[in-house]
Design an enzyme around this catalytic site. Structure first.
Site, PDB file in Angstrom:
ATOM      1  N   HIS A 136       0.809  -1.216   0.000  1.00  0.00           N
ATOM      2  CA  HIS A 136       0.000   0.000   0.000  1.00  0.00           C
ATOM      3  C   HIS A 136       0.846   1.272   0.000  1.00  0.00           C
ATOM      4  O   HIS A 136       0.347   2.338  -0.339  1.00  0.00           O
ATOM      5  CB  HIS A 136      -0.934   0.014   1.219  1.00  0.00           C
ATOM      6  CG  HIS A 136      -2.170  -0.748   0.989  1.00  0.00           C
ATOM      7  ND1 HIS A 136      -2.203  -2.118   0.931  1.00  0.00           N
ATOM      8  CD2 HIS A 136      -3.440  -0.336   0.775  1.00  0.00           C
ATOM      9  CE1 HIS A 136      -3.432  -2.515   0.702  1.00  0.00           C
ATOM     10  NE2 HIS A 136      -4.201  -1.450   0.602  1.00  0.00           N
ATOM     11  N   THR A 158      -6.930   1.226  -2.283  1.00  0.00           N
ATOM     12  CA  THR A 158      -6.341   0.417  -1.220  1.00  0.00           C
ATOM     13  C   THR A 158      -7.324  -0.665  -0.813  1.00  0.00           C
ATOM     14  O   THR A 158      -8.541  -0.503  -0.947  1.00  0.00           O
ATOM     15  CB  THR A 158      -5.963   1.257   0.015  1.00  0.00           C
ATOM     16  OG1 THR A 158      -7.149   1.793   0.599  1.00  0.00           O
ATOM     17  CG2 THR A 158      -4.988   2.366  -0.341  1.00  0.00           C
ATOM     18  N   ASP A 159      -6.809  -1.762  -0.311  1.00  0.00           N
ATOM     19  CA  ASP A 159      -7.645  -2.853   0.185  1.00  0.00           C
ATOM     20  C   ASP A 159      -8.441  -2.343   1.379  1.00  0.00           C
ATOM     21  O   ASP A 159      -7.912  -1.621   2.225  1.00  0.00           O
ATOM     22  CB  ASP A 159      -6.761  -4.033   0.586  1.00  0.00           C
ATOM     23  CG  ASP A 159      -7.544  -5.318   0.744  1.00  0.00           C
ATOM     24  OD1 ASP A 159      -8.694  -5.247   1.210  1.00  0.00           O
ATOM     25  OD2 ASP A 159      -7.013  -6.380   0.429  1.00  0.00           O
ATOM     26  N   GLY A 160      -9.691  -2.717   1.455  1.00  0.00           N
ATOM     27  CA  GLY A 160     -10.610  -2.181   2.449  1.00  0.00           C
ATOM     28  C   GLY A 160     -10.121  -2.146   3.879  1.00  0.00           C
ATOM     29  O   GLY A 160     -10.213  -1.132   4.550  1.00  0.00           O
TER      30      GLY A 160
END
Length: 180
Positions: A117, A139-141
């Protein structure tokens, strides 16, 4: 309501260790198969070059190397050479970009100790500049919530993610921390 249809798929992971708890998200351990299936999924959602009236924005995920973590640890570290990363884990993203994928989700893992990230080398230099991806990087949750302890706070992690190339912070992060 805004007619923005966004799907967080396909997962174009190339699992390398059966112990990884997310092997089911990938299409298999063969990069050519994953590339072909991921590209077909993007076409199915978006139409040819994002021209279908019913189109849905697709998201190729999780960029990059999520299926290569040491001992299959989820959110772990992938100790991997750049040559192996490019030969095995990058081809599905190249195929998705060629199909016009509109968004890419950064991965929750580390590569050689660097959280994906906040990895400007891979998000900006590789994905945007070298591969020519011009869509959104998301971005991933929940990952922003998970890495904030490494970077002092959620705000500091978010700033690093944006500086690395992310344009949209994960929805779960917004619900957890609010709009800042």
């Amino acid at each position: 309501a805004a007619h923005i249809d966004l799907n967080f798929s396909p997962a174009v992971s190339v699992p390398r260790d059966e112990r990884w708890g997310r092997t089911y998200e990938g299409y298999g351990e063969n990069p050519d198969l994953v590339a072909a299936m991921g590209a077909a999924y993007v076409r199915g959602l978006q139409g040819e070059n994002f021209d279908a009236e019913w189109r849905i924005i697709s998201t190729a995920k999780h960029f990059l190397g999520d299926g290569a973590t040491d001992k299959g640890y989820d959110r772990g570290n992938a100790t991997i050479s750049d040559d192996e990363l490019r030969a095995i884990h990058l081809p599905p993203y190249i195929a998705a970009i060629e199909q016009g994928v509109q968004s890419v989700m950064a991965s929750f893992n580390q590569i050689n100790g660097v959280h994906q990230h906040v990895d400007s080398l891979r998000l900006t230099v590789l994905l945007k500049k070298e591969l020519g991806f011009n869509g959104l990087i998301i971005t991933d949750g929940m990952e922003m919530d998970a890495i904030d302890s490494y970077y002092g706070s959620y705000d500091e992690a978010a700033v690093l993610a944006v500086k690395a190339g992310a344009e949209v912070l994960g929805i779960a992060s917004i619900f957890t921390y609010g709009m800042k």
